[in-house]
Motif scaffolding. Structure first.
Motif, PDB file in Angstrom:
ATOM      1  N   ALA A  42      -1.813   3.929 -11.254  1.00  0.00           N
ATOM      2  CA  ALA A  42      -2.497   4.601 -10.152  1.00  0.00           C
ATOM      3  C   ALA A  42      -2.260   6.107 -10.216  1.00  0.00           C
ATOM      4  CB  ALA A  42      -2.014   4.046  -8.814  1.00  0.00           C
ATOM      5  N   GLN A  43      -1.034   6.488 -10.494  1.00  0.00           N
ATOM      6  CA  GLN A  43      -0.694   7.912 -10.572  1.00  0.00           C
ATOM      7  C   GLN A  43      -1.433   8.603 -11.707  1.00  0.00           C
ATOM      8  OE1 GLN A  43       3.396   8.744 -11.602  1.00  0.00           O
ATOM      9  NE2 GLN A  43       3.339  10.769 -10.648  1.00  0.00           N
ATOM     10  N   LEU A  44      -1.521   7.932 -12.841  1.00  0.00           N
ATOM     11  CA  LEU A  44      -2.182   8.512 -14.003  1.00  0.00           C
ATOM     12  C   LEU A  44      -3.645   8.826 -13.712  1.00  0.00           C
ATOM     13  CD1 LEU A  44      -1.778   9.265 -16.987  1.00  0.00           C
ATOM     14  CD2 LEU A  44      -2.537   6.948 -17.576  1.00  0.00           C
ATOM     15  N   LEU A  45      -4.341   7.886 -13.083  1.00  0.00           N
ATOM     16  CA  LEU A  45      -5.745   8.130 -12.732  1.00  0.00           C
ATOM     17  C   LEU A  45      -5.848   9.164 -11.621  1.00  0.00           C
ATOM     18  CD1 LEU A  45      -8.759   7.678 -12.785  1.00  0.00           C
ATOM     19  CD2 LEU A  45      -8.430   5.589 -11.439  1.00  0.00           C
ATOM     20  N   ALA A  46      -5.004   9.066 -10.617  1.00  0.00           N
ATOM     21  CA  ALA A  46      -5.065   9.995  -9.485  1.00  0.00           C
ATOM     22  C   ALA A  46      -4.902  11.439  -9.935  1.00  0.00           C
ATOM     23  CB  ALA A  46      -4.000   9.632  -8.453  1.00  0.00           C
ATOM     24  N   GLN A  47      -4.046  11.669 -10.916  1.00  0.00           N
ATOM     25  CA  GLN A  47      -3.854  13.022 -11.425  1.00  0.00           C
ATOM     26  C   GLN A  47      -5.116  13.549 -12.093  1.00  0.00           C
ATOM     27  OE1 GLN A  47      -0.402  12.387 -13.910  1.00  0.00           O
ATOM     28  NE2 GLN A  47       1.030  12.942 -12.279  1.00  0.00           N
ATOM     29  N   LYS A  48      -5.877  12.666 -12.717  1.00  0.00           N
ATOM     30  CA  LYS A  48      -7.104  13.072 -13.393  1.00  0.00           C
ATOM     31  C   LYS A  48      -8.209  13.426 -12.403  1.00  0.00           C
ATOM     32  CE  LYS A  48      -6.329  10.269 -17.540  1.00  0.00           C
ATOM     33  NZ  LYS A  48      -6.833   9.127 -18.351  1.00  0.00           N
ATOM     34  N   VAL A  49      -8.193  12.789 -11.225  1.00  0.00           N
ATOM     35  CA  VAL A  49      -9.295  12.979 -10.271  1.00  0.00           C
ATOM     36  C   VAL A  49      -8.829  13.672  -8.991  1.00  0.00           C
ATOM     37  CG1 VAL A  49     -10.619  11.048 -11.190  1.00  0.00           C
ATOM     38  CG2 VAL A  49      -8.989  10.631  -9.326  1.00  0.00           C
ATOM     39  N   ASN A  50      -7.583  14.177  -8.999  1.00  0.00           N
ATOM     40  CA  ASN A  50      -7.047  14.948  -7.873  1.00  0.00           C
ATOM     41  C   ASN A  50      -7.113  14.145  -6.571  1.00  0.00           C
ATOM     42  OD1 ASN A  50      -5.888  17.172  -6.597  1.00  0.00           O
ATOM     43  ND2 ASN A  50      -7.886  18.069  -6.108  1.00  0.00           N
ATOM     44  N   SER A  51      -6.466  12.994  -6.590  1.00  0.00           N
ATOM     45  CA  SER A  51      -6.553  12.070  -5.470  1.00  0.00           C
ATOM     46  C   SER A  51      -5.180  11.562  -5.064  1.00  0.00           C
ATOM     47  CB  SER A  51      -7.434  10.879  -5.870  1.00  0.00           C
ATOM     48  OG  SER A  51      -7.328   9.821  -4.941  1.00  0.00           O
ATOM     49  N   PRO A  52      -4.989  11.218  -3.788  1.00  0.00           N
ATOM     50  CA  PRO A  52      -3.782  10.477  -3.413  1.00  0.00           C
ATOM     51  C   PRO A  52      -3.836   9.072  -3.988  1.00  0.00           C
ATOM     52  CG  PRO A  52      -5.244  10.694  -1.529  1.00  0.00           C
ATOM     53  CD  PRO A  52      -5.845  11.534  -2.626  1.00  0.00           C
ATOM     54  N   TYR A  53      -2.704   8.412  -4.078  1.00  0.00           N
ATOM     55  CA  TYR A  53      -2.654   7.096  -4.718  1.00  0.00           C
ATOM     56  C   TYR A  53      -1.491   6.288  -4.150  1.00  0.00           C
ATOM     57  CZ  TYR A  53       1.296   9.028  -7.301  1.00  0.00           C
ATOM     58  OH  TYR A  53       2.492   9.592  -7.626  1.00  0.00           O
ATOM     59  N   SER A  54      -1.531   4.983  -4.423  1.00  0.00           N
ATOM     60  CA  SER A  54      -0.438   4.108  -3.997  1.00  0.00           C
ATOM     61  C   SER A  54      -0.599   2.748  -4.670  1.00  0.00           C
ATOM     62  CB  SER A  54      -0.463   3.930  -2.472  1.00  0.00           C
ATOM     63  OG  SER A  54       0.576   3.055  -2.051  1.00  0.00           O
ATOM     64  N   ASN A  55       0.511   2.003  -4.684  1.00  0.00           N
ATOM     65  CA  ASN A  55       0.444   0.596  -5.064  1.00  0.00           C
ATOM     66  C   ASN A  55       0.648  -0.303  -3.848  1.00  0.00           C
ATOM     67  OD1 ASN A  55       3.156   1.088  -4.635  1.00  0.00           O
ATOM     68  ND2 ASN A  55       3.865  -0.048  -6.448  1.00  0.00           N
ATOM     69  N   ASP A  56       0.621   0.298  -2.669  1.00  0.00           N
ATOM     70  CA  ASP A  56       0.696  -0.433  -1.399  1.00  0.00           C
ATOM     71  C   ASP A  56      -0.696  -0.476  -0.787  1.00  0.00           C
ATOM     72  OD1 ASP A  56       1.082  -1.427   1.145  1.00  0.00           O
ATOM     73  OD2 ASP A  56       2.855  -0.199   1.572  1.00  0.00           O
ATOM     74  N   ILE A  57      -1.258  -1.638  -0.684  1.00  0.00           N
ATOM     75  CA  ILE A  57      -2.638  -1.770  -0.221  1.00  0.00           C
ATOM     76  C   ILE A  57      -2.816  -1.293   1.214  1.00  0.00           C
ATOM     77  CG2 ILE A  57      -2.593  -4.127   0.718  1.00  0.00           C
ATOM     78  CD1 ILE A  57      -5.185  -4.538  -1.107  1.00  0.00           C
ATOM     79  N   ASN A  58      -1.736  -1.283   1.968  1.00  0.00           N
ATOM     80  CA  ASN A  58      -1.807  -0.814   3.360  1.00  0.00           C
ATOM     81  C   ASN A  58      -1.989   0.696   3.463  1.00  0.00           C
ATOM     82  OD1 ASN A  58      -1.367  -3.403   4.642  1.00  0.00           O
ATOM     83  ND2 ASN A  58       0.744  -3.267   3.903  1.00  0.00           N
ATOM     84  N   ASP A  59      -1.819   1.408   2.370  1.00  0.00           N
ATOM     85  CA  ASP A  59      -1.988   2.860   2.367  1.00  0.00           C
ATOM     86  C   ASP A  59      -3.443   3.287   2.203  1.00  0.00           C
ATOM     87  OD1 ASP A  59       0.741   3.243   2.637  1.00  0.00           O
ATOM     88  OD2 ASP A  59       1.085   3.434   0.473  1.00  0.00           O
ATOM     89  N   ILE A  60      -4.316   2.342   1.895  1.00  0.00           N
ATOM     90  CA  ILE A  60      -5.729   2.682   1.681  1.00  0.00           C
ATOM     91  C   ILE A  60      -6.335   3.212   2.979  1.00  0.00           C
ATOM     92  CG2 ILE A  60      -8.014   1.696   1.205  1.00  0.00           C
ATOM     93  CD1 ILE A  60      -6.709  -0.111  -0.842  1.00  0.00           C
ATOM     94  N   PRO A  61      -7.039   4.333   2.937  1.00  0.00           N
ATOM     95  CA  PRO A  61      -7.623   4.920   4.146  1.00  0.00           C
ATOM     96  C   PRO A  61      -8.594   3.960   4.848  1.00  0.00           C
ATOM     97  CG  PRO A  61      -7.690   6.479   2.335  1.00  0.00           C
ATOM     98  CD  PRO A  61      -7.264   5.172   1.747  1.00  0.00           C
ATOM     99  N   SER A  62      -8.816   4.227   6.114  1.00  0.00           N
ATOM    100  CA  SER A  62      -9.639   3.326   6.932  1.00  0.00           C
ATOM    101  C   SER A  62     -11.117   3.667   6.887  1.00  0.00           C
ATOM    102  CB  SER A  62      -9.159   3.355   8.381  1.00  0.00           C
ATOM    103  OG  SER A  62      -9.252   4.667   8.908  1.00  0.00           O
TER     104      SER A  62
END
Length: 205
Positions: A42-62
Motif C-alpha cells: 500500500a505504501q509503495l503505491l501511495a508514494q507513487k500517487v501521493n495518497s494516504p494509505y493503510s492496511n486497516d480497512i476501517n481507515d478508508i474514507p467515508s
C-alpha cells in the motif's frame, strides 16, 4: 448527479491496482486513498500517487466518487462488505458478476480492462478494451466517461458476456505464455538460443 469521477479510492495495490491508479492520476483524478492488506505494498503505491494509505480497512474514507476493487476474485465480497463509503463500488474482475457488490451498496459497477498487467512495466492502455457495466444509467455514464479518458475502446458489456470474453482472454494470454515458455525451455535444454523462434512467434501472433 456527479459531473465526473475525480476522487478514487483504490482497494488492492497489485499489478492492476497500481497500473490503473497511475492512469487515473495521469488523466487528472485524485487517488484519495490506497488500501492493501499488505502495508508495504500500500505504501509503495501511495508514494507513487501521493495518497494516504493503510492496511486497516476501517481507515478508508467515508466518501469518494469511485472505490475500485482491484483484488483477487475471492475477496471482493468480503472487502466490499466491510466498507461504508458514499461512492460507486466497482471491481476489475472479468469473471465475477456485478451482483457481488449488490447486497450492501447503492451504486455498483464493473471496470474491466481486457489486458494483462505488470506494475514494473505498465502497459499502454490507449487502445485496450474496457468492459463497463453498472446498475444505473448514471453510474454507467460516469464509468464510461472515466474509461474513455484512458482508452479509445470502451464497451458496455454485461456480466454473462464478460465472463465469456474473460475465458477467451485466458486462452489468448495464459496459454500462449505457457506454450512460449515450454518452447524456450526446450531450446535451452538443447543449448539452442530461444531467440531463433522469435520471428516465427511474432508472425504467428
Amino acid at each position: 448527479m456527479t459531473e465526473s469521477i475525480k476522487e478514487v479510492i483504490i482497494v488492492g495495490s497489485g499489478n492492476v491496482g497500481t497500473c490503473l491508479a497511475l492512469e487515473f492520476v495521469r488523466i487528472g483524478c485524485t487517488i484519495k486513498f490506497v488500501f492493501s492488506r499488505t502495508l508495504e505494498s500500500a505504501q509503495l503505491l501511495a508514494q507513487k500517487v501521493n495518497s494516504p494509505y493503510s492496511n486497516d480497512i476501517n481507515d478508508i474514507p467515508s466518501s469518494a466518487d469511485l472505490i475500485l476493487f482491484a483484488v483477487r476474485d475471492d475477496v471482493i465480497l468480503e472487502l466490499s462488505q466491510a466498507i461504508s463509503c458514499e461512492a460507486i463500488f466497482a471491481h476489475t474482475s472479468g469473471s465475477v458478476g456485478m451482483e457481488v457488490l449488490q447486497s450492501k451498496h447503492r451504486k455498483i459497477g464493473v471496470f474491466y480492462p481486457l489486458q494483462t498487467f505488470s506494475r514494473l512495466n505498465p502497459p499502454d492502455l490507449s487502445n485496450v478494451p474496457f468492459c463497463i457495466e453498472a446498475d444505473s444509467s448514471e453510474s454507467l455514464l460516469l464509468l464510461i466517461q472515466l474509461a474513455s479518458k484512458i482508452s479509445s475502446d470502451v464497451r458496455n458489456i454485461e456480466s454473462d458476456l464478460r465472463s465469456h470474453i474473460h475465458l477467451a482472454a485466458v486462452w489468448v494470454n495464459n496459454f500462449t505464455n505457457f506454450m512460449l515458455l515450454n518452447a524456450e525451455i526446450l531450446c535451452l535444454d538443447s543449448k539452442i538460443p530461444p531467440s531463433i523462434l522469435k520471428p516465427l512467434a511474432q508472425e504467428t501472433i
